[in-house]
Design an enzyme around this catalytic site. Structure first.
Site, PDB file in Angstrom:
ATOM      1  N   SER A  13      -9.332  14.064  29.049  1.00 36.33           N
ATOM      2  CA  SER A  13      -8.003  13.478  29.027  1.00 36.33           C
ATOM      3  C   SER A  13      -7.934  12.344  28.021  1.00 36.33           C
ATOM      4  O   SER A  13      -8.504  12.438  26.945  1.00 36.33           O
ATOM      5  CB  SER A  13      -7.589  13.019  30.419  1.00 36.33           C
ATOM      6  OG  SER A  13      -6.192  12.795  30.454  1.00 36.33           O
ATOM      7  N   HIS A  24     -16.066   3.403  29.949  1.00 36.53           N
ATOM      8  CA  HIS A  24     -16.789   2.137  30.085  1.00 36.53           C
ATOM      9  C   HIS A  24     -15.870   0.948  29.822  1.00 36.53           C
ATOM     10  O   HIS A  24     -14.753   1.097  29.324  1.00 36.53           O
ATOM     11  CB  HIS A  24     -17.980   2.129  29.128  1.00 36.53           C
ATOM     12  CG  HIS A  24     -19.019   3.153  29.470  1.00 36.53           C
ATOM     13  ND1 HIS A  24     -20.277   2.824  29.935  1.00 36.53           N
ATOM     14  CD2 HIS A  24     -18.982   4.510  29.437  1.00 36.53           C
ATOM     15  CE1 HIS A  24     -20.971   3.934  30.160  1.00 36.53           C
ATOM     16  NE2 HIS A  24     -20.202   4.970  29.867  1.00 36.53           N
ATOM     17  N   ASP A  53     -15.969   7.936  24.374  1.00 32.41           N
ATOM     18  CA  ASP A  53     -16.192   8.846  23.254  1.00 32.41           C
ATOM     19  C   ASP A  53     -14.937   9.687  23.047  1.00 32.41           C
ATOM     20  O   ASP A  53     -14.329  10.155  24.017  1.00 32.41           O
ATOM     21  CB  ASP A  53     -17.360   9.787  23.552  1.00 32.41           C
ATOM     22  CG  ASP A  53     -18.714   9.119  23.417  1.00 32.41           C
ATOM     23  OD1 ASP A  53     -18.765   7.874  23.364  1.00 32.41           O
ATOM     24  OD2 ASP A  53     -19.731   9.839  23.374  1.00 32.41           O
TER      25      ASP A  53
END
Length: 292
Positions: free
Chosen positions: A256, A149, A92
């Site tokens: 980050s 992911h 995200d």
């Protein structure tokens, strides 16, 4: 005189960044009961965090700030595109840059480039795999979900820890600090896949307390001044590390950047993606040029 003072100031800046990161990391792991809940509430309000997506919405569940920060989402919050020819977004955030690697140069921001050689710490064999390929850079802001992911099914072949600076990676710094991603501390993960060798790089920053992967736990800290490499067996070996598309592969404790590299001619990035567009785990990032 300047040539004497400049290295001293650079070293001092690094030490201050490291100290700040360590203080924040320590604070985020403190069990503070009521104090922790207040900090979490303020963080949610300030950054407008969507707790409706969280698996645990009651902030009393989180005993430390870090536990809240790496919170899990509801099972159905991020459906994963099931088309085997599609590579999905691994995190995200927002896309800070994407496109074609210009021989060995990657666009960081307008008129700012950095090299594959610098990003991949001079690993010549790996550098040649990604020349003229594709890349994406995703910035995770403090409000975002901070677990990373897999963009596709993959077999882990190598992990490289690269020491470096701890510059902030917010959009303003990315615009003004040359070679930022190639100068910051980072963890490079290389996977064999149906799309060829892919790289997923987790970049550290100021106040990023740690980076962890699901196969090795915390990679940093401890922060070291030498490059470290780990090699993993290929597919078919009983000890091979196999990860599926959409499966969690690691996380940041505080925000980050994630950089992905793809080999030349193996994928096309989706046309609807652009600089500063929002990303969500599981949505299409690119697709294969060949049927898989």
């Amino acid at each position: 005189m300047l040539y004497i003072i400049k290295p001293f100031l650079q070293k001092l800046r690094y030490l201050l960044q490291l100290l700040l990161t360590q203080i924040v990391g320590w604070s985020a792991e403190c069990h503070g009961s009521w104090f922790t809940r207040i900090i979490i509430k303020l963080f949610i309000l300030f950054y407008k965090v969507n707790m409706q997506e969280s698996l645990q919405q009651d902030i009393a569940f989180y005993k430390t700030f870090n536990a809240f920060f790496i919170r899990y989402l509801n099972k159905n919050a991020r459906p994963i595109n099931s088309n085997p020819s599609v590579i999905v977004q691994p995190a995200d955030g927002i896309i800070s840059q994407l496109g074609t690697i210009q021989d060995h140069l990657i666009l960081q921001a307008k008129k700012h480039f950095y090299s594959l050689e610098a990003l991949l710490a001079g690993q010549t064999r790996i550098i040649n795999y990604f020349r003229c390929g594709n890349f994406t850079t995703i910035y995770l802001s403090p409000r975002d979900y901070h677990r990373v992911h897999m963009p596709c099914n993959g077999v882990l072949r190598q992990m490289i820890y690269v020491p470096g600076n701890l510059f902030s990676v917010n959009p303003s710094m990315v615009t003004h600090v040359p070679n930022l991603f190639a100068r910051n501390e980072r963890v490079i993960c290389l996977f064999d896949s149906n799309f060829g060798l892919i790289a997923q790089i987790l970049v550290g920053a100021t106040i990023v307390g740690s980076i962890a992967t699901i196969w090795s736990g915390t990679v940093m800290p401890p922060r070291e001044k030498v490059i470290k490499c780990w090699h993993y067996p290929k597919f078919g070996d009983k000890n091979a590390v196999i990860l599926l598309k959409g499966q969690e592969m690691g996380y940041f404790k505080l925000g980050s950047t994630v950089i992905n590299l793809f080999r030349y001619g193996r994928i096309e990035l989706c046309d609807h993606l652009y600089t500063n567009c929002i990303t969500r785990v599981g949505l299409p990032l690119g697709y294969s040029n060949k049927k898989i």
